[in-house]
Write a protein that holds these residues in place. Structure first.
Motif, PDB file in Angstrom:
ATOM      1  N   ILE A 106       0.863  -1.192   0.000  1.00 13.81           N
ATOM      2  CA  ILE A 106       0.000   0.000   0.000  1.00 13.81           C
ATOM      3  C   ILE A 106       0.894   1.235   0.000  1.00 13.81           C
ATOM      4  CG2 ILE A 106      -1.722   1.327   1.288  1.00 13.81           C
ATOM      5  CD1 ILE A 106      -2.659  -1.305   2.552  1.00 13.81           C
ATOM      6  N   TYR A 135      -6.258   9.436   3.263  1.00 20.54           N
ATOM      7  CA  TYR A 135      -6.169   8.743   4.555  1.00 20.54           C
ATOM      8  C   TYR A 135      -5.775   7.290   4.330  1.00 20.54           C
ATOM      9  CZ  TYR A 135     -10.917   7.989   2.852  1.00 20.54           C
ATOM     10  OH  TYR A 135     -11.993   7.741   2.034  1.00 20.54           O
ATOM     11  N   ALA A 136      -5.223   6.709   5.370  1.00 23.87           N
ATOM     12  CA  ALA A 136      -4.897   5.278   5.338  1.00 23.87           C
ATOM     13  C   ALA A 136      -4.885   4.749   6.764  1.00 23.87           C
ATOM     14  CB  ALA A 136      -3.537   5.057   4.691  1.00 23.87           C
ATOM     15  N   LYS A 151      -5.186  -3.050  11.325  1.00 26.95           N
ATOM     16  CA  LYS A 151      -6.363  -2.452  11.970  1.00 26.95           C
ATOM     17  C   LYS A 151      -7.512  -2.226  10.986  1.00 26.95           C
ATOM     18  CE  LYS A 151      -4.635  -2.090  16.116  1.00 26.95           C
ATOM     19  NZ  LYS A 151      -5.219  -2.813  17.271  1.00 26.95           N
ATOM     20  N   HIS A 152      -7.402  -2.838   9.820  1.00 33.51           N
ATOM     21  CA  HIS A 152      -8.485  -2.696   8.850  1.00 33.51           C
ATOM     22  C   HIS A 152      -9.768  -3.346   9.361  1.00 33.51           C
ATOM     23  CE1 HIS A 152      -5.917  -1.909   4.953  1.00 33.51           C
ATOM     24  NE2 HIS A 152      -5.856  -0.929   5.838  1.00 33.51           N
ATOM     25  N   ARG A 153     -10.879  -2.873   8.832  1.00 31.97           N
ATOM     26  CA  ARG A 153     -12.222  -3.443   9.071  1.00 31.97           C
ATOM     27  C   ARG A 153     -12.629  -3.379  10.534  1.00 31.97           C
ATOM     28  NH1 ARG A 153     -13.710  -7.215   4.080  1.00 31.97           N
ATOM     29  NH2 ARG A 153     -15.647  -6.194   4.532  1.00 31.97           N
ATOM     30  N   GLN A 154     -12.210  -2.331  11.217  1.00 32.51           N
ATOM     31  CA  GLN A 154     -12.640  -2.142  12.616  1.00 32.51           C
ATOM     32  C   GLN A 154     -13.278  -0.762  12.804  1.00 32.51           C
ATOM     33  OE1 GLN A 154      -9.510  -3.317  15.490  1.00 32.51           O
ATOM     34  NE2 GLN A 154      -8.623  -4.559  13.875  1.00 32.51           N
ATOM     35  N   GLY A 155     -13.633  -0.130  11.688  1.00 30.35           N
ATOM     36  CA  GLY A 155     -14.305   1.165  11.775  1.00 30.35           C
ATOM     37  C   GLY A 155     -13.379   2.363  11.833  1.00 30.35           C
ATOM     38  N   TYR A 156     -12.056   2.127  11.805  1.00 32.83           N
ATOM     39  CA  TYR A 156     -11.131   3.249  11.928  1.00 32.83           C
ATOM     40  C   TYR A 156     -11.121   4.123  10.666  1.00 32.83           C
ATOM     41  CZ  TYR A 156      -9.107   1.297  16.226  1.00 32.83           C
ATOM     42  OH  TYR A 156      -8.899   0.836  17.507  1.00 32.83           O
ATOM     43  N   GLY A 157     -11.326   3.510   9.516  1.00 38.37           N
ATOM     44  CA  GLY A 157     -11.311   4.289   8.270  1.00 38.37           C
ATOM     45  C   GLY A 157     -12.411   5.328   8.268  1.00 38.37           C
ATOM     46  N   CYS A 211     -11.606   8.324  -4.575  1.00 39.38           N
ATOM     47  CA  CYS A 211     -11.106   6.955  -4.369  1.00 39.38           C
ATOM     48  C   CYS A 211     -11.126   6.223  -5.698  1.00 39.38           C
ATOM     49  CB  CYS A 211     -11.935   6.212  -3.326  1.00 39.38           C
ATOM     50  SG  CYS A 211     -13.627   5.854  -3.793  1.00 39.38           S
ATOM     51  N   ASN A 245     -11.992   0.619  -4.941  1.00 39.66           N
ATOM     52  CA  ASN A 245     -11.702   0.697  -3.509  1.00 39.66           C
ATOM     53  C   ASN A 245     -13.029   0.783  -2.739  1.00 39.66           C
ATOM     54  OD1 ASN A 245     -10.748   1.241  -0.936  1.00 39.66           O
ATOM     55  ND2 ASN A 245      -9.142   2.631  -1.634  1.00 39.66           N
ATOM     56  N   THR A 246     -13.644  -0.382  -2.571  1.00 34.11           N
ATOM     57  CA  THR A 246     -14.977  -0.429  -1.951  1.00 34.11           C
ATOM     58  C   THR A 246     -14.976   0.173  -0.554  1.00 34.11           C
ATOM     59  OG1 THR A 246     -15.418  -2.442  -3.175  1.00 34.11           O
ATOM     60  CG2 THR A 246     -16.884  -1.989  -1.334  1.00 34.11           C
ATOM     61  N   SER A 261     -13.052   2.487   0.803  1.00 35.95           N
ATOM     62  CA  SER A 261     -12.957   3.945   0.794  1.00 35.95           C
ATOM     63  C   SER A 261     -14.261   4.557   0.274  1.00 35.95           C
ATOM     64  CB  SER A 261     -11.765   4.375  -0.066  1.00 35.95           C
ATOM     65  OG  SER A 261     -11.511   5.747   0.143  1.00 35.95           O
ATOM     66  N   ARG A 278     -17.242   3.371   0.583  1.00 31.66           N
ATOM     67  CA  ARG A 278     -18.256   3.274   1.654  1.00 31.66           C
ATOM     68  C   ARG A 278     -18.004   4.333   2.729  1.00 31.66           C
ATOM     69  NH1 ARG A 278     -21.018  -1.768   0.992  1.00 31.66           N
ATOM     70  NH2 ARG A 278     -22.081  -1.536   2.972  1.00 31.66           N
ATOM     71  N   ILE A 279     -16.745   4.541   3.034  1.00 30.58           N
ATOM     72  CA  ILE A 279     -16.392   5.562   4.037  1.00 30.58           C
ATOM     73  C   ILE A 279     -16.875   6.936   3.570  1.00 30.58           C
ATOM     74  CG2 ILE A 279     -14.432   6.824   5.018  1.00 30.58           C
ATOM     75  CD1 ILE A 279     -12.955   4.050   5.041  1.00 30.58           C
TER      76      ILE A 279
HETATM   77  C1  LIG Z   1      -9.620   2.325   2.752  1.00 29.70           C
HETATM   78  C2  LIG Z   1      -9.224   2.098   4.215  1.00 29.70           C
HETATM   79  C3  LIG Z   1      -8.826   3.439   4.828  1.00 29.70           C
HETATM   80  C4  LIG Z   1     -10.415   1.500   4.959  1.00 29.70           C
HETATM   81  O1  LIG Z   1     -10.085   1.435   6.327  1.00 29.70           O
HETATM   82  P1  LIG Z   1     -10.893   0.495   7.331  1.00 29.70           P
HETATM   83  O2  LIG Z   1     -10.500   0.926   8.722  1.00 29.70           O
HETATM   84  O3  LIG Z   1     -10.699  -0.917   6.989  1.00 29.70           O
HETATM   85  O4  LIG Z   1     -12.412   0.916   7.047  1.00 29.70           O
HETATM   86  P2  LIG Z   1     -13.675   0.686   7.994  1.00 29.70           P
HETATM   87  O5  LIG Z   1     -13.426  -0.433   8.926  1.00 29.70           O
HETATM   88  O6  LIG Z   1     -14.075   2.011   8.564  1.00 29.70           O
HETATM   89  O7  LIG Z   1     -14.768   0.205   6.928  1.00 29.70           O
HETATM   90  C5  LIG Z   1     -15.501   1.119   6.154  1.00 29.70           C
HETATM   91  C6  LIG Z   1     -16.499   0.339   5.319  1.00 29.70           C
HETATM   92  O8  LIG Z   1     -15.815  -0.371   4.291  1.00 29.70           O
HETATM   93  C7  LIG Z   1     -16.085  -1.765   4.400  1.00 29.70           C
HETATM   94  N1  LIG Z   1     -14.855  -2.456   4.079  1.00 29.70           N
HETATM   95  C8  LIG Z   1     -13.675  -2.389   4.729  1.00 29.70           C
HETATM   96  N2  LIG Z   1     -12.753  -3.117   4.086  1.00 29.70           N
HETATM   97  C9  LIG Z   1     -13.366  -3.646   3.011  1.00 29.70           C
HETATM   98  C10 LIG Z   1     -12.938  -4.472   1.960  1.00 29.70           C
HETATM   99  N3  LIG Z   1     -11.675  -4.923   1.882  1.00 29.70           N
HETATM  100  N4  LIG Z   1     -13.853  -4.832   1.015  1.00 29.70           N
HETATM  101  C11 LIG Z   1     -15.102  -4.385   1.072  1.00 29.70           C
HETATM  102  N5  LIG Z   1     -15.587  -3.567   2.039  1.00 29.70           N
HETATM  103  C12 LIG Z   1     -14.706  -3.218   2.997  1.00 29.70           C
HETATM  104  C13 LIG Z   1     -16.502  -1.973   5.843  1.00 29.70           C
HETATM  105  O9  LIG Z   1     -17.302  -3.125   5.983  1.00 29.70           O
HETATM  106  C14 LIG Z   1     -17.279  -0.709   6.101  1.00 29.70           C
HETATM  107  O10 LIG Z   1     -18.556  -0.808   5.484  1.00 29.70           O
HETATM  108  P3  LIG Z   1     -19.893  -0.336   6.222  1.00 29.70           P
HETATM  109  O11 LIG Z   1     -19.748   1.151   6.401  1.00 29.70           O
HETATM  110  O12 LIG Z   1     -20.962  -0.715   5.293  1.00 29.70           O
HETATM  111  O13 LIG Z   1     -19.925  -1.046   7.530  1.00 29.70           O
HETATM  112  C15 LIG Z   1      -8.055   1.081   4.321  1.00 29.70           C
HETATM  113  O14 LIG Z   1      -8.400  -0.079   3.622  1.00 29.70           O
HETATM  114  C16 LIG Z   1      -6.736   1.621   3.798  1.00 29.70           C
HETATM  115  O15 LIG Z   1      -5.988   2.252   4.538  1.00 29.70           O
HETATM  116  N6  LIG Z   1      -6.466   1.345   2.508  1.00 29.70           N
HETATM  117  C17 LIG Z   1      -5.213   1.818   1.885  1.00 29.70           C
HETATM  118  C18 LIG Z   1      -5.207   3.307   1.645  1.00 29.70           C
HETATM  119  C19 LIG Z   1      -6.444   3.777   0.922  1.00 29.70           C
HETATM  120  O16 LIG Z   1      -6.992   3.115   0.059  1.00 29.70           O
HETATM  121  N7  LIG Z   1      -6.890   4.983   1.330  1.00 29.70           N
HETATM  122  C20 LIG Z   1      -8.042   5.613   0.742  1.00 29.70           C
HETATM  123  C21 LIG Z   1      -7.634   6.344  -0.451  1.00 29.70           C
HETATM  124  S1  LIG Z   1      -8.724   7.686  -0.698  1.00 29.70           S
END
Ligand SMILES: CC(C)(COP(=O)(O)OP(=O)(O)OC[C@H]1O[C@@H](n2cnc3c(N)ncnc32)[C@H](O)[C@@H]1OP(=O)(O)O)[C@@H](O)C(=O)NCCC(=O)NCCS
Length: 169
Positions: free
Chosen positions: A26, A96-97, A102-108, A131, A135-136, A138, A140-141
């Motif tokens: 990443i 953001y990243a 710590k992915h998939r715990q609501g931190y994004g 995004c 990048n599903t 991101s 969704r966030i």
């Molecule tokens: C994108 C990123 C920030 C998400 O962080 P995260 O902490 O895992 O996100 P969250 O736990 O808050 O999940 C947010 C939503 O995405 C969904 N989600 C998380 N990972 C997923 C995945 N791999 N595939 C599908 N959905 C996913 C979650 O279920 C949640 O959905 P909901 O709102 O319907 O419940 C992280 O994957 C990351 O750092 N990626 C690399 C950098 C990047 O892509 N940054 C964004 C560029 S703009």
């Protein structure tokens, strides 16, 4: 959980997170920051830095904040104080990243929620957030923070979705 200016108290945790990002393949804005030779100097230099994007993208002032929880570094966000032609297409005001472990715990979602009022305090009433179309997480966030879809653009062969997000939530 809180968003803070980069702080040396979290530097070891941050170092291990950088290793996680690298192992996961990443990349992002933080790859331009260089090595952490002097932690004090490093955190000072990224708290307010010059964001450069694209060959003709131009440089804009930007600030980094760290999301921390339970004494641990969780993730980071870069707030660009203004847009340049490259950021208008890809990158936007807020990047953001979250560290992979710590992915998939609501931190994004949390990091974007915390970043929005800071953007507002910088005089940005609505933030451009982008995004990759694939990048599903991101997407969704952004949508859960009220992102209003603008359009999709081609950025160096990648389809990028662009959204406006009101910064006063
Ligand atoms: C994108 C990123 C920030 C998400 O962080 P995260 O902490 O895992 O996100 P969250 O736990 O808050 O999940 C947010 C939503 O995405 C969904 N989600 C998380 N990972 C997923 C995945 N791999 N595939 C599908 N959905 C996913 C979650 O279920 C949640 O959905 P909901 O709102 O319907 O419940 C992280 O994957 C990351 O750092 N990626 C690399 C950098 C990047 O892509 N940054 C964004 C560029 S703009």
């Amino acid at each position: 959980m809180k968003l803070i200016s980069p702080n040396t108290a979290y530097i070891e945790s941050y170092r291990s997170a950088l290793a996680e990002f690298e192992q996961s393949g990443i990349s992002g804005f933080w790859y331009s920051f260089g090595a952490i030779d002097d932690p004090e100097e490093y955190v000072r230099s990224i708290a307010h830095y010059t964001h450069r994007s694209g060959a003709n993208g131009g440089a804009v002032p930007a600030s980094v904040y760290w999301l921390v929880d339970g004494g641990e570094y969780i993730g980071h966000t870069s707030l660009r104080h203004e847009l340049n032609p490259a950021l208008e297409q890809h990158g936007g005001h807020i990047g953001y990243a979250i560290r992979p472990s710590k992915h998939r715990q609501g931190y994004g979602r949390a990091i974007l929620e915390f970043a929005l009022p800071i953007a507002q305090s910088l005089g940005i009433p609505r933030a451009l957030v982008t995004c990759a179309a694939g990048n599903t997480a991101s997407r969704r966030i952004i949508q859960s923070c009220g992102g209003e879809f603008v359009d999709e653009v081609d950025w160096q062969g990648t389809t990028v979705l662009r959204f406006w997000v009101e910064t006063s939530q």
